[in-house]
Design an enzyme around this catalytic site. Structure first.
Site, PDB file in Angstrom:
ATOM      1  CB  VAL A  20      -1.014  -0.051   1.175  1.00 50.40           C
ATOM      2  CG1 VAL A  20      -0.354   0.084   2.531  1.00 50.40           C
ATOM      3  CG2 VAL A  20      -2.106   0.992   0.991  1.00 50.40           C
ATOM      4  CG  ASP A  21       5.064   2.991   2.003  1.00 47.47           C
ATOM      5  OD1 ASP A  21       4.728   4.156   1.739  1.00 47.47           O
ATOM      6  OD2 ASP A  21       6.107   2.704   2.620  1.00 47.47           O
ATOM      7  CB  THR A  36      -2.831  -7.834   7.213  1.00 49.51           C
ATOM      8  OG1 THR A  36      -3.228  -6.936   6.166  1.00 49.51           O
ATOM      9  CG2 THR A  36      -3.498  -7.444   8.514  1.00 49.51           C
ATOM     10  N   GLY A  37       0.177  -7.404   5.422  1.00 51.03           N
ATOM     11  CA  GLY A  37       0.837  -7.781   4.171  1.00 51.03           C
ATOM     12  C   GLY A  37       2.186  -8.398   4.468  1.00 51.03           C
ATOM     13  CB  VAL A  38       5.692  -7.514   3.481  1.00 50.91           C
ATOM     14  CG1 VAL A  38       5.539  -7.687   1.978  1.00 50.91           C
ATOM     15  CG2 VAL A  38       5.723  -6.058   3.842  1.00 50.91           C
TER      16      VAL A  38
HETATM   17  P1  ADP Z   1       2.539  -4.056   5.942  1.00 53.63           P
HETATM   18  O1  ADP Z   1       4.004  -3.891   5.693  1.00 53.63           O
HETATM   19  O2  ADP Z   1       2.030  -3.129   7.034  1.00 53.63           O
HETATM   20  O3  ADP Z   1       2.127  -5.469   6.114  1.00 53.63           O
HETATM   21  P2  ADP Z   1       1.499  -4.032   3.179  1.00 53.63           P
HETATM   22  O4  ADP Z   1       1.384  -2.870   2.277  1.00 53.63           O
HETATM   23  O5  ADP Z   1       2.394  -5.138   2.781  1.00 53.63           O
HETATM   24  O6  ADP Z   1       1.875  -3.424   4.614  1.00 53.63           O
HETATM   25  O7  ADP Z   1       0.061  -4.637   3.435  1.00 53.63           O
HETATM   26  C1  ADP Z   1      -0.922  -4.027   4.231  1.00 53.63           C
HETATM   27  C2  ADP Z   1      -2.280  -4.237   3.597  1.00 53.63           C
HETATM   28  O8  ADP Z   1      -2.462  -3.307   2.532  1.00 53.63           O
HETATM   29  C3  ADP Z   1      -2.484  -5.618   2.988  1.00 53.63           C
HETATM   30  O9  ADP Z   1      -3.748  -6.114   3.417  1.00 53.63           O
HETATM   31  C4  ADP Z   1      -2.521  -5.337   1.471  1.00 53.63           C
HETATM   32  O10 ADP Z   1      -3.393  -6.234   0.805  1.00 53.63           O
HETATM   33  C5  ADP Z   1      -3.111  -3.951   1.469  1.00 53.63           C
HETATM   34  N1  ADP Z   1      -2.937  -3.134   0.237  1.00 53.63           N
HETATM   35  C6  ADP Z   1      -2.003  -3.210  -0.736  1.00 53.63           C
HETATM   36  N2  ADP Z   1      -2.237  -2.276  -1.683  1.00 53.63           N
HETATM   37  C7  ADP Z   1      -3.340  -1.584  -1.294  1.00 53.63           C
HETATM   38  C8  ADP Z   1      -4.110  -0.502  -1.845  1.00 53.63           C
HETATM   39  N3  ADP Z   1      -3.772   0.083  -2.988  1.00 53.63           N
HETATM   40  N4  ADP Z   1      -5.204  -0.062  -1.152  1.00 53.63           N
HETATM   41  C9  ADP Z   1      -5.562  -0.637   0.019  1.00 53.63           C
HETATM   42  N5  ADP Z   1      -4.882  -1.650   0.587  1.00 53.63           N
HETATM   43  C10 ADP Z   1      -3.795  -2.130  -0.058  1.00 53.63           C
END
Ligand code: ADP
Length: 173
Positions: A33-34, A118-120
């Site tokens: 998402v970042d 909940t992602g990486v």
């Molecule tokens: P973290 O490092 O906090 O786990 P991530 O970006 O890997 O962050 O994942 C956090 C959540 O954001 C995951 O559930 C992922 O599916 C979600 N995500 C990724 N891209 C987007 C987006 N464009 N909009 C909303 N959520 C997203």
């Protein structure tokens, strides 16, 4: 409580006062998402982030939204999940609380959260959803003038979990 909205979608498309970014401690961009937020916001966001000199886990910092439809971005750093005994649940709750505190300090009324960690960072999705909804629900009870908080699920699994939990917790009629 109708002020909680659960959607399946892309947080970068939302026209709200602020979207929350699940950032890392450098605040200099990353994947997930970042990466999506920085891509849409454009280089101005990274430039402002550089001046912030990072952010500790569980805390939050605010910047402009640049080319995003949202006016602001609140960057918070979720915990990397190890075994659940390293303070991860408390740190995740702090992310929500500190983001909400910043929203109030800036007189914002609408806010959207992704599923932080909940992602990486591998936080178990069910547990993370429970913490997120508990913090959002508690906040709305105490801030009756806050208009809306949107929980943005990017994955079907998160969406299903949030829908189930929001009903179970009595947060939605
Ligand atoms: P973290 O490092 O906090 O786990 P991530 O970006 O890997 O962050 O994942 C956090 C959540 O954001 C995951 O559930 C992922 O599916 C979600 N995500 C990724 N891209 C987007 C987006 N464009 N909009 C909303 N959520 C997203």
């Amino acid at each position: 409580m109708k002020r909680i909205e659960i959607i399946l979608g892309d947080i970068t498309k939302l026209q709200v006062d602020a979207i929350v970014n699940a950032a890392n401690t450098t605040l200099l961009g990353g994947g997930g998402v970042d990466g999506a937020i920085h891509r849409v916001a454009g280089p101005g966001l990274l430039e402002e982030c550089r001046k912030l000199q990072g952010c500790p886990t569980g805390e939050a910092k605010i910047t402009g939204g640049y080319c995003l439809p949202a006016r602001y971005v609140i960057h918070t750093v979720g915990p990397v999940y190890r075994d659940g005994k390293q303070g991860e649940p408390e740190l995740l709750a702090s992310c929500y609380r500190n983001s909400l505190r910043l929203a109030v300090a800036h007189h914002l009324k609408t806010l959207a959260f992704p599923c932080i960690s909940t992602g990486v960072y591998r936080f178990p999705k069910g547990k993370a959803a429970g913490i997120a909804l508990r913090e959002i629900g508690d906040f709305l009870v105490h801030h009756t003038d806050f208009e809306k908080i949107t929980a943005v699920c990017f994955e079907e699994e998160d969406y299903r979990l949030y829908r189930q939990l929001v009903k179970k917790m009595g947060l939605e009629s």
